[in-house]
Motif scaffolding. Sequence first.
Motif, PDB file in Angstrom:
ATOM      1  N   MET A  56       0.833  -1.209   0.000  1.00  0.00           N
ATOM      2  CA  MET A  56       0.000   0.000   0.000  1.00  0.00           C
ATOM      3  C   MET A  56       0.869   1.261   0.000  1.00  0.00           C
ATOM      4  O   MET A  56       0.647   2.189  -0.792  1.00  0.00           O
ATOM      5  N   LEU A  57       1.871   1.320   0.862  1.00  0.00           N
ATOM      6  CA  LEU A  57       2.737   2.502   0.925  1.00  0.00           C
ATOM      7  C   LEU A  57       3.556   2.672  -0.351  1.00  0.00           C
ATOM      8  O   LEU A  57       3.732   3.785  -0.857  1.00  0.00           O
ATOM      9  N   ALA A  58       4.076   1.555  -0.886  1.00  0.00           N
ATOM     10  CA  ALA A  58       4.878   1.641  -2.103  1.00  0.00           C
ATOM     11  C   ALA A  58       4.054   2.155  -3.263  1.00  0.00           C
ATOM     12  O   ALA A  58       4.518   2.992  -4.069  1.00  0.00           O
ATOM     13  N   GLU A  59       2.795   1.680  -3.382  1.00  0.00           N
ATOM     14  CA  GLU A  59       1.973   2.107  -4.508  1.00  0.00           C
ATOM     15  C   GLU A  59       1.468   3.541  -4.338  1.00  0.00           C
ATOM     16  O   GLU A  59       1.417   4.299  -5.318  1.00  0.00           O
ATOM     17  N   LEU A  60       1.111   3.932  -3.139  1.00  0.00           N
ATOM     18  CA  LEU A  60       0.644   5.306  -2.924  1.00  0.00           C
ATOM     19  C   LEU A  60       1.784   6.316  -3.119  1.00  0.00           C
ATOM     20  O   LEU A  60       1.666   7.265  -3.911  1.00  0.00           O
ATOM     21  N   ILE A  61       2.867   6.108  -2.396  1.00  0.00           N
ATOM     22  CA  ILE A  61       3.979   7.077  -2.459  1.00  0.00           C
ATOM     23  C   ILE A  61       4.680   6.999  -3.806  1.00  0.00           C
ATOM     24  O   ILE A  61       4.992   8.029  -4.426  1.00  0.00           O
ATOM     25  N   GLY A  62       4.922   5.786  -4.305  1.00  0.00           N
ATOM     26  CA  GLY A  62       5.608   5.640  -5.589  1.00  0.00           C
ATOM     27  C   GLY A  62       4.798   6.198  -6.737  1.00  0.00           C
ATOM     28  O   GLY A  62       5.345   6.848  -7.640  1.00  0.00           O
ATOM     29  N   GLY A  63       3.471   5.964  -6.733  1.00  0.00           N
ATOM     30  CA  GLY A  63       2.633   6.518  -7.795  1.00  0.00           C
ATOM     31  C   GLY A  63       2.625   8.039  -7.787  1.00  0.00           C
ATOM     32  O   GLY A  63       2.704   8.676  -8.846  1.00  0.00           O
ATOM     33  N   ALA A  64       2.565   8.638  -6.590  1.00  0.00           N
ATOM     34  CA  ALA A  64       2.587  10.107  -6.510  1.00  0.00           C
ATOM     35  C   ALA A  64       3.920  10.671  -6.984  1.00  0.00           C
ATOM     36  O   ALA A  64       3.960  11.704  -7.681  1.00  0.00           O
ATOM     37  N   LEU A  65       5.019  10.014  -6.621  1.00  0.00           N
ATOM     38  CA  LEU A  65       6.330  10.500  -7.057  1.00  0.00           C
ATOM     39  C   LEU A  65       6.518  10.369  -8.574  1.00  0.00           C
ATOM     40  O   LEU A  65       7.123  11.237  -9.208  1.00  0.00           O
ATOM     41  N   LEU A  66       5.979   9.285  -9.152  1.00  0.00           N
ATOM     42  CA  LEU A  66       6.066   9.149 -10.601  1.00  0.00           C
ATOM     43  C   LEU A  66       5.272  10.240 -11.311  1.00  0.00           C
ATOM     44  O   LEU A  66       5.723  10.806 -12.314  1.00  0.00           O
ATOM     45  N   ALA A  68       4.586  13.242 -10.223  1.00  0.00           N
ATOM     46  CA  ALA A  68       5.282  14.527 -10.052  1.00  0.00           C
ATOM     47  C   ALA A  68       6.621  14.564 -10.769  1.00  0.00           C
ATOM     48  O   ALA A  68       7.133  15.645 -11.082  1.00  0.00           O
ATOM     49  N   GLY A  69       7.192  13.403 -11.018  1.00  0.00           N
ATOM     50  CA  GLY A  69       8.506  13.366 -11.655  1.00  0.00           C
ATOM     51  C   GLY A  69       9.631  13.640 -10.694  1.00  0.00           C
ATOM     52  O   GLY A  69      10.629  14.269 -11.055  1.00  0.00           O
ATOM     53  N   LEU A  70       9.525  13.165  -9.467  1.00  0.00           N
ATOM     54  CA  LEU A  70      10.538  13.384  -8.436  1.00  0.00           C
ATOM     55  C   LEU A  70      11.178  12.049  -8.082  1.00  0.00           C
ATOM     56  O   LEU A  70      10.486  11.088  -7.742  1.00  0.00           O
ATOM     57  N   ALA A  71      12.508  12.013  -8.166  1.00  0.00           N
ATOM     58  CA  ALA A  71      13.264  10.791  -7.862  1.00  0.00           C
ATOM     59  C   ALA A  71      12.728   9.619  -8.670  1.00  0.00           C
ATOM     60  O   ALA A  71      12.461   8.531  -8.138  1.00  0.00           O
ATOM     61  N   VAL A  72      12.561   9.839  -9.968  1.00  0.00           N
ATOM     62  CA  VAL A  72      11.939   8.835 -10.828  1.00  0.00           C
ATOM     63  C   VAL A  72      12.805   7.584 -10.931  1.00  0.00           C
ATOM     64  O   VAL A  72      12.272   6.459 -10.975  1.00  0.00           O
ATOM     65  N   SER A  73      14.115   7.720 -10.977  1.00  0.00           N
ATOM     66  CA  SER A  73      14.978   6.546 -11.107  1.00  0.00           C
ATOM     67  C   SER A  73      14.818   5.599  -9.925  1.00  0.00           C
ATOM     68  O   SER A  73      14.609   4.388 -10.097  1.00  0.00           O
ATOM     69  N   ALA A  74      14.895   6.144  -8.717  1.00  0.00           N
ATOM     70  CA  ALA A  74      14.751   5.303  -7.528  1.00  0.00           C
ATOM     71  C   ALA A  74      13.325   4.786  -7.388  1.00  0.00           C
ATOM     72  O   ALA A  74      13.097   3.608  -7.037  1.00  0.00           O
ATOM     73  N   THR A  75      12.344   5.644  -7.674  1.00  0.00           N
ATOM     74  CA  THR A  75      10.941   5.233  -7.541  1.00  0.00           C
ATOM     75  C   THR A  75      10.593   4.128  -8.529  1.00  0.00           C
ATOM     76  O   THR A  75       9.874   3.168  -8.191  1.00  0.00           O
ATOM     77  N   GLY A  76      11.074   4.256  -9.769  1.00  0.00           N
ATOM     78  CA  GLY A  76      10.802   3.210 -10.761  1.00  0.00           C
ATOM     79  C   GLY A  76      11.374   1.871 -10.361  1.00  0.00           C
ATOM     80  O   GLY A  76      10.728   0.826 -10.536  1.00  0.00           O
ATOM     81  N   LEU A  77      12.582   1.874  -9.793  1.00  0.00           N
ATOM     82  CA  LEU A  77      13.170   0.606  -9.347  1.00  0.00           C
ATOM     83  C   LEU A  77      12.383   0.006  -8.180  1.00  0.00           C
ATOM     84  O   LEU A  77      12.194  -1.228  -8.110  1.00  0.00           O
TER      85      LEU A  77
END
Length: 225
Positions: A56-66, A68-77
């Motif tokens: 749940m946390l990975a999908e909520l926070i990771g989706g928001a970061l993607l 916004a385009g913030l820390a996309v490299s780390a978030t995508g991994l």
Amino acid sequence: MKQVLRDLAALVARIGVGGIFFANGWTKLEDGLKITGAKFLEQGAPAPGAWATVTMLAELIGGALLIAGLAVSATGLILFAEALAVFLVAPPLNPITMNELILLGAASLLLAVVGAGRISVDHMVVIRRRESEAASEFAADTEADRVIASLREPEESPPPEPEPEISPTEDTAPHPRPRAQAEQKRNEEPAPAPAPAAAPAPAPGDTLVAGRKKPQARTRRTSTD
């Protein structure tokens, strides 16, 4: 033009992939950790409560970061690792199917490699910060070079000019000054001869004869006898 199209494509991909992850995490948040954990337990996942919380946390926070385009490299991994773990450990929960999970994982990995593009927080904030750091480092290097150059200047000063050599036949005796020479020459010159005295003015009755003064005629004294 190509760079603009790449940036637009990266923006669309980030919004699509990040939106799906965020929606799935939001669904788990609405159902609650207990219901989501029970679903993971039914599918045979170990530690269903931890799985529910992490996904749940990975999908909520990771989706928001993607998005916004913030820390996309780390978030995508991170999202790729989460999708792979769900694929290996337990079948995906609704509304995501197995095919969607594979596509989301592949898209997350692609964004991690390619980057977020120029229409992103990474480019507007992080890249500018890196540019400012590079500019400050360049200024520091320039100042260090200037200090080093100023320290090397005294060592590289030109050597003093050699004194002119005096030949043995050259007259090195002190000479009088021009003014003293002029005064000395003036003293050595002979004094001019005095001008001849002017002849006295002839008295009345005198007559010049051949350059000589003729004496005055004597007057005879008459006797009164």
